[in-house]
Design a protein around this motif. Structure first.
Motif, PDB file in Angstrom:
ATOM      1  N   LYS A 269       0.359  -1.296   0.071  1.00  0.00           N
ATOM      2  CA  LYS A 269      -0.261  -0.021   0.191  1.00  0.00           C
ATOM      3  C   LYS A 269       0.592   1.938  -0.103  1.00  0.00           C
ATOM      4  O   LYS A 269       0.963   1.997  -1.136  1.00  0.00           O
ATOM      5  CB  LYS A 269      -1.168   0.069   0.890  1.00  0.00           C
ATOM      6  CG  LYS A 269      -2.110  -1.457   1.847  1.00  0.00           C
ATOM      7  CD  LYS A 269      -2.597  -1.628  -0.377  1.00  0.00           C
ATOM      8  CE  LYS A 269      -3.247  -2.865  -0.119  1.00  0.00           C
ATOM      9  NZ  LYS A 269      -2.341  -3.276  -0.393  1.00  0.00           N
ATOM     10  N   VAL A 270       2.050   1.062   0.701  1.00  0.00           N
ATOM     11  CA  VAL A 270       2.798   2.206   0.893  1.00  0.00           C
ATOM     12  C   VAL A 270       3.550   2.764  -0.312  1.00  0.00           C
ATOM     13  O   VAL A 270       3.961   3.944  -0.901  1.00  0.00           O
ATOM     14  CB  VAL A 270       3.706   2.382   1.958  1.00  0.00           C
ATOM     15  CG1 VAL A 270       4.972   3.135   2.325  1.00  0.00           C
ATOM     16  CG2 VAL A 270       3.252   2.187   3.839  1.00  0.00           C
TER      17      VAL A 270
ATOM     18  N   THR B 144     -10.313  -9.661   5.896  1.00  0.00           N
ATOM     19  CA  THR B 144     -10.081  -9.254   6.577  1.00  0.00           C
ATOM     20  C   THR B 144      -8.107  -8.534   6.520  1.00  0.00           C
ATOM     21  O   THR B 144      -8.153  -7.142   6.498  1.00  0.00           O
ATOM     22  CB  THR B 144      -8.873 -10.792   7.344  1.00  0.00           C
ATOM     23  OG1 THR B 144      -9.374 -11.022   7.987  1.00  0.00           O
ATOM     24  CG2 THR B 144      -7.998  -9.950   8.450  1.00  0.00           C
ATOM     25  N   LEU B 145      -8.185  -8.557   4.808  1.00  0.00           N
ATOM     26  CA  LEU B 145      -6.928  -8.301   4.465  1.00  0.00           C
ATOM     27  C   LEU B 145      -7.710  -6.953   3.770  1.00  0.00           C
ATOM     28  O   LEU B 145      -6.704  -5.814   3.070  1.00  0.00           O
ATOM     29  CB  LEU B 145      -5.972  -9.146   3.500  1.00  0.00           C
ATOM     30  CG  LEU B 145      -4.897  -9.841   3.527  1.00  0.00           C
ATOM     31  CD1 LEU B 145      -3.950 -10.547   2.811  1.00  0.00           C
ATOM     32  CD2 LEU B 145      -4.287  -9.387   4.691  1.00  0.00           C
ATOM     33  N   GLY B 146      -8.814  -7.003   3.021  1.00  0.00           N
ATOM     34  CA  GLY B 146      -9.564  -5.703   2.945  1.00  0.00           C
ATOM     35  C   GLY B 146      -9.388  -4.247   3.764  1.00  0.00           C
ATOM     36  O   GLY B 146      -9.171  -3.773   3.757  1.00  0.00           O
TER      37      GLY B 146
ATOM     38  N   PRO C 261      -7.154   4.597   2.430  1.00  0.00           N
ATOM     39  CA  PRO C 261      -8.544   4.644   2.747  1.00  0.00           C
ATOM     40  C   PRO C 261      -9.409   5.313   1.795  1.00  0.00           C
ATOM     41  O   PRO C 261     -10.937   5.830   1.827  1.00  0.00           O
ATOM     42  CB  PRO C 261      -9.077   5.485   4.236  1.00  0.00           C
ATOM     43  CG  PRO C 261      -7.503   6.534   3.999  1.00  0.00           C
ATOM     44  CD  PRO C 261      -6.441   5.661   3.697  1.00  0.00           C
ATOM     45  N   THR C 262      -8.524   6.157   0.836  1.00  0.00           N
ATOM     46  CA  THR C 262      -9.639   6.802  -0.687  1.00  0.00           C
ATOM     47  C   THR C 262      -9.245   5.571  -1.837  1.00  0.00           C
ATOM     48  O   THR C 262     -10.228   5.828  -2.765  1.00  0.00           O
ATOM     49  CB  THR C 262      -8.395   7.680  -0.678  1.00  0.00           C
ATOM     50  OG1 THR C 262      -6.902   6.967  -2.111  1.00  0.00           O
ATOM     51  CG2 THR C 262      -8.295   8.868   0.015  1.00  0.00           C
ATOM     52  N   ASN C 263      -8.863   4.138  -1.646  1.00  0.00           N
ATOM     53  CA  ASN C 263      -9.348   2.671  -2.666  1.00  0.00           C
ATOM     54  C   ASN C 263     -10.423   2.352  -2.761  1.00  0.00           C
ATOM     55  O   ASN C 263     -10.567   1.802  -1.818  1.00  0.00           O
ATOM     56  CB  ASN C 263      -7.897   2.575  -2.724  1.00  0.00           C
ATOM     57  CG  ASN C 263      -7.922   1.736  -3.790  1.00  0.00           C
ATOM     58  OD1 ASN C 263      -9.629   1.401  -4.836  1.00  0.00           O
ATOM     59  ND2 ASN C 263      -7.296   0.720  -4.206  1.00  0.00           N
ATOM     60  N   ALA C 264     -11.635   2.946  -2.981  1.00  0.00           N
ATOM     61  CA  ALA C 264     -13.141   2.164  -2.595  1.00  0.00           C
ATOM     62  C   ALA C 264     -12.661   0.862  -2.952  1.00  0.00           C
ATOM     63  O   ALA C 264     -13.825  -0.208  -2.636  1.00  0.00           O
ATOM     64  CB  ALA C 264     -13.827   2.874  -2.920  1.00  0.00           C
ATOM     65  N   TYR C 265     -11.983   0.517  -4.613  1.00  0.00           N
ATOM     66  CA  TYR C 265     -11.530  -0.442  -4.590  1.00  0.00           C
ATOM     67  C   TYR C 265     -11.314  -2.038  -3.922  1.00  0.00           C
ATOM     68  O   TYR C 265     -12.061  -3.308  -3.612  1.00  0.00           O
ATOM     69  CB  TYR C 265     -10.706  -0.522  -5.933  1.00  0.00           C
ATOM     70  CG  TYR C 265     -10.304  -2.480  -6.620  1.00  0.00           C
ATOM     71  CD1 TYR C 265     -11.613  -2.884  -6.998  1.00  0.00           C
ATOM     72  CD2 TYR C 265      -9.575  -2.900  -6.670  1.00  0.00           C
ATOM     73  CE1 TYR C 265     -11.540  -4.247  -7.844  1.00  0.00           C
ATOM     74  CE2 TYR C 265      -8.909  -4.403  -7.091  1.00  0.00           C
ATOM     75  CZ  TYR C 265     -10.201  -4.879  -7.456  1.00  0.00           C
ATOM     76  OH  TYR C 265      -9.908  -6.106  -8.410  1.00  0.00           O
ATOM     77  N   LEU C 266     -11.252  -1.824  -2.394  1.00  0.00           N
ATOM     78  CA  LEU C 266     -10.405  -2.949  -1.418  1.00  0.00           C
ATOM     79  C   LEU C 266     -11.575  -3.249  -1.006  1.00  0.00           C
ATOM     80  O   LEU C 266     -11.345  -3.887  -0.058  1.00  0.00           O
ATOM     81  CB  LEU C 266      -9.294  -1.587  -0.479  1.00  0.00           C
ATOM     82  CG  LEU C 266      -8.185  -1.413  -0.774  1.00  0.00           C
ATOM     83  CD1 LEU C 266      -6.934  -0.857  -0.411  1.00  0.00           C
ATOM     84  CD2 LEU C 266      -8.194  -2.360  -1.758  1.00  0.00           C
ATOM     85  N   LEU C 267     -12.413  -2.150  -0.768  1.00  0.00           N
ATOM     86  CA  LEU C 267     -14.043  -3.178   0.263  1.00  0.00           C
ATOM     87  C   LEU C 267     -15.141  -3.064  -0.320  1.00  0.00           C
ATOM     88  O   LEU C 267     -16.072  -3.880  -0.473  1.00  0.00           O
ATOM     89  CB  LEU C 267     -14.490  -1.233   0.683  1.00  0.00           C
ATOM     90  CG  LEU C 267     -14.031  -0.508   1.646  1.00  0.00           C
ATOM     91  CD1 LEU C 267     -14.495   0.759   1.682  1.00  0.00           C
ATOM     92  CD2 LEU C 267     -13.363  -1.732   3.086  1.00  0.00           C
ATOM     93  N   LEU C 268     -14.164  -3.913  -2.284  1.00  0.00           N
ATOM     94  CA  LEU C 268     -15.555  -4.284  -2.977  1.00  0.00           C
ATOM     95  C   LEU C 268     -16.244  -5.894  -2.469  1.00  0.00           C
ATOM     96  O   LEU C 268     -17.723  -5.365  -2.479  1.00  0.00           O
ATOM     97  CB  LEU C 268     -15.087  -4.154  -4.097  1.00  0.00           C
ATOM     98  CG  LEU C 268     -15.973  -4.826  -5.718  1.00  0.00           C
ATOM     99  CD1 LEU C 268     -16.627  -3.532  -5.995  1.00  0.00           C
ATOM    100  CD2 LEU C 268     -15.097  -5.079  -6.687  1.00  0.00           C
TER     101      LEU C 268
END
Length: 368
Positions: free
Chosen positions: A9-10, A321-323, A331-338
């Motif tokens: 992520k970083v 869990t990893l999502g 937190p700006t990447n909404a794709y991670l919460l799909l």
């Protein structure tokens, strides 16, 4: 592995459209414009759909420009393995992208780019051929389409029996063999009842799957056959392409179908352009249809079928869990919460049915 997951992520590259245009020109000799480049969803990398104008009267040529994250960019053998796998699958007549050479005839280019911190990092860049089609996620899939996805993945497993690469022998958090590593991330889930579902699944994995590890076949797998990575033709109910080999590795053979079954249980998130969502009403039936079609092409062993329910739940636990962890980092990447809300709903259903109930369903589907 926790450190790698944090670094992904970083170390996601900061690539604006203007930079993508410069890369295309410098590395591939293509002239592109801002209105001909669109950034696509990505977990850790930066992907761009690029249209290059041809001569008068010719349709534009389309490509995918992929800029790898900082972690994978340091693993050259892994990126070489992806290129080799794509070439191998193309030789087996399976529809997958292929890597296009740069001006210097190399299939991996290197570009210094800033991270979000401003620190420069050298990132791997590849240009991939474009496959036309619709994402499976864009519509509610028919039973016929789900069955054809299962058959396609069976063909994929057959083709990969004759493929290996040293770059695919690696440690990766999304490898089902590493499921117990999720215990380090469970604290990222704020709801106690949801944490318990994950912990119970991991305990089941430790007690009932790991003791059988020596009996499980190993092979190279795609490792992420979800509806965002499968291209289809909804009219003919067929698969027309498979995307994103960034999770590929050598692992348990049964992982391929377990992962696909986990995601087909969720049903699709219909694209925002339609303004609605559709979900499979019967996740177990959807998974059974896929598993049955897969096994007609590539049969599972009795031991593999016996652990399939736990592995399906482990993949959902991994995604959830990893999502949650990744969204804390980005937190700006909404794709991670799909997959979050539908994933938790399906997990509740599966835990209420229990592994034995799921095993009976899957055994019927596989005739074991």
């Amino acid at each position: 592995m926790r450190e790698d997951e944090s670094r992904r992520k970083v170390e996601k590259p900061q690539v604006f459209v203007s930079v993508a245009i410069e890369i295309l020109k410098a590395m591939y000799g293509f002239t592109a414009f801002e209105d001909s480049i669109k950034e696509l969803n990505s977990y850790d990398d930066r992907n761009f759909l690029v249209s290059i104008k041809g001569h008068a009267g010719e349709s534009p040529s389309k490509y995918i420009l992929k800029v790898h994250n900082g972690v994978d960019s340091q693993n050259v053998a892994f990126i070489e393995a992806q290129n080799a796998a794509l070439q191998h699958l193309a030789s087996c007549s399976l529809p997958c992208p292929v890597c296009c050479p740069a001006l210097d005839n190399s299939f991996i280019s290197w570009v210094p780019l800033p991270l979000s911190s401003g620190v420069l990092r050298t990132h791997a860049v590849r240009l991939l051929s474009y496959i036309p089609g619709d994402l499976m996620a864009d519509q509610h899939p028919s039973g016929e389409l789900i069955s054809n996805v299962g058959g396609f993945l069976g063909d994929l497993s057959c083709a990969l029996q004759s493929f290996s690469h040293r770059g695919l022998v690696r440690q990766h958090m999304w490898d089902l063999t590493c499921s117990l590593q999720l215990r380090d991330f469970v604290g990222c889930i704020p709801d106690e009842s949801r944490r318990k579902m994950v912990q119970d699944t991991l305990n089941e994995f430790e007690l009932h799957v790991l003791p059988l590890a020596a009996s499980l076949r190993r092979a190279v797998v795609h490792n992420d056959a979800n509806d965002q990575n499968i291209l289809v033709d909804f009219n003919s109910h067929t698969v027309v392409g498979l995307l994103d080999f960034g999770d590929m590795l050598e692992t348990w053979q049964v992982s391929e179908v377990a992962i696909a079954a986990a995601y087909v249980m969720l049903g699709p998130s219909v694209s925002s352009s339609s303004g609605c969502e559709a979900r499979m009403h019967d996740p177990v039936q959807a998974a059974s249809v896929l598993i049955q079609a897969y096994c007609k092409v590539f049969p599972l062993t009795e031991i593999e079928v016996s652990i399939l329910p736990t592995l399906v739940m482990c993949r959902l636990c991994c995604s959830l869990t990893l999502g949650a962890f990744s969204h804390q980092q980005d937190p700006t990447n909404a794709y991670l919460l799909l997959t979050q809300e539908p994933g938790w709903k399906v997990m509740q259903v599966l835990r209420s049915i229990g592994s034995e109930g799921l095993r009976q369903n899957f055994r019927k589907a596989t005739d074991l």
